[in-house]
Design an enzyme around this catalytic site. Structure first.
Site, PDB file in Angstrom:
ATOM      1  N   TYR A 258       1.219  -1.725   0.050  1.00  0.00           N
ATOM      2  CA  TYR A 258      -0.253  -0.061  -0.293  1.00  0.00           C
ATOM      3  C   TYR A 258       0.904   1.254  -0.549  1.00  0.00           C
ATOM      4  CZ  TYR A 258      -4.372   3.182   1.670  1.00  0.00           C
ATOM      5  OH  TYR A 258      -5.040   4.107   1.572  1.00  0.00           O
TER       6      TYR A 258
ATOM      7  N   LYS B 107       0.412   3.655  -2.914  1.00  0.00           N
ATOM      8  CA  LYS B 107       0.229   5.364  -2.408  1.00  0.00           C
ATOM      9  C   LYS B 107       1.775   6.422  -3.440  1.00  0.00           C
ATOM     10  CE  LYS B 107      -3.653   4.700  -1.564  1.00  0.00           C
ATOM     11  NZ  LYS B 107      -4.634   5.832  -2.502  1.00  0.00           N
TER      12      LYS B 107
END
Length: 253
Positions: A154, A158
């Site tokens: 993640y 991002k």
């Protein structure tokens, strides 16, 4: 309020949470909205809410990591609503785990959804924006881009979204297209609640710890994020390009 009358917006991951709030806000700003999500039933519910409020919306099922799905979604939005002028790349999933437990599937699923999805949708939508010499792209990143335990996939996705935002801003700015990113912190959404429960955490205690550590002494609601997206799509932000705006109740670096 931002005036998007006559504009067409695509919002990905819009069946719930941040995406749903963004879709509803852009519709309130006057845009016709394609509510895009893998969960068609949820997308239909959001589109119905928009139509009941007098707005224009369609629901589109799409796997954002699939190039054919993405191309078809953009073309359907253009055919039914008009040329796409606003794109919000919000679709996301969580597959949290410590490095030694994280599987290749966990990695691929998260990177394909967040990063590849952002690439594919921006590539498809920018053709309409370049032709019109106007466009707004807002990519949803996260404070996790700065690093977070248990989120190798993640955090990488991002952080990649922030980098691709700056690159696309450099490439598309000459066509009067603004490309920016927002990076929320903790936002009260069903996905966050389910993730906490899956990790065996008491959600209310977990949330209170976030509140106690935040300068604003509260957590963000999806409407807080939608408001910033609306601002970045407005004429008031017409010279804001390639920026990452942390929407987290306090400073981030």
């Amino acid at each position: 309020m931002t005036d998007l009358s006559g504009r067409v917006a695509i919002v990905t991951g819009a069946a719930q949470g941040i995406g749903a709030a963004v879709a509803e806000r852009l519709a309130a700003d006057g845009a016709a909205v394609a509510v895009v999500d893998l969960n068609l039933e949820g997308a239909e519910e959001v589109a119905d809410v928009i139509r009941q409020r007098g707005g224009s919306a369609i629901a589109v099922r799409c796997d954002v990591g699939n190039a054919i799905d993405v191309a078809q979604a953009v073309e359907r939005a253009a055919a039914e609503l008009g040329p796409v002028g606003v794109l919000v790349n919000n679709a996301g999933v969580l597959r949290d785990n410590m490095l030694f437990k994280m599987t290749e599937e966990d990695w691929d699923t998260v990177l394909d959804t967040h990063l590849k999805g952002t690439f594919l949708f921006t590539k498809a939508a920018q053709a309409h924006m370049v032709k019109a010499n106007w466009g707004k792209v807002v990519n949803v990143s996260s404070v996790a881009a700065l690093g977070k335990v248990g989120q190798s996939n993640y955090s990488a996705a991002k952080a990649g979204i922030q980098a691709i935002t700056k690159t696309h801003a450099l490439e598309l700015g000459r066509f009067n297209i603004n490309v920016n990113s927002i990076a929320p912190g903790f936002v009260e959404t069903p996905m966050i609640r389910s993730t906490a429960e899956r990790r065996g955490l008491d959600y209310e205690k977990y949330k209170q710890g976030i509140i106690d550590a935040n300068p604003m002494r509260r957590v963000a609601m999806p409407s807080d994020i939608a408001g910033v997206v609306s601002l970045l799509c407005s004429d008031d932000a017409s010279f804001v390009n390639g920026q990452v705006v942390y929407v987290a109740g306090g400073p981030r670096a």
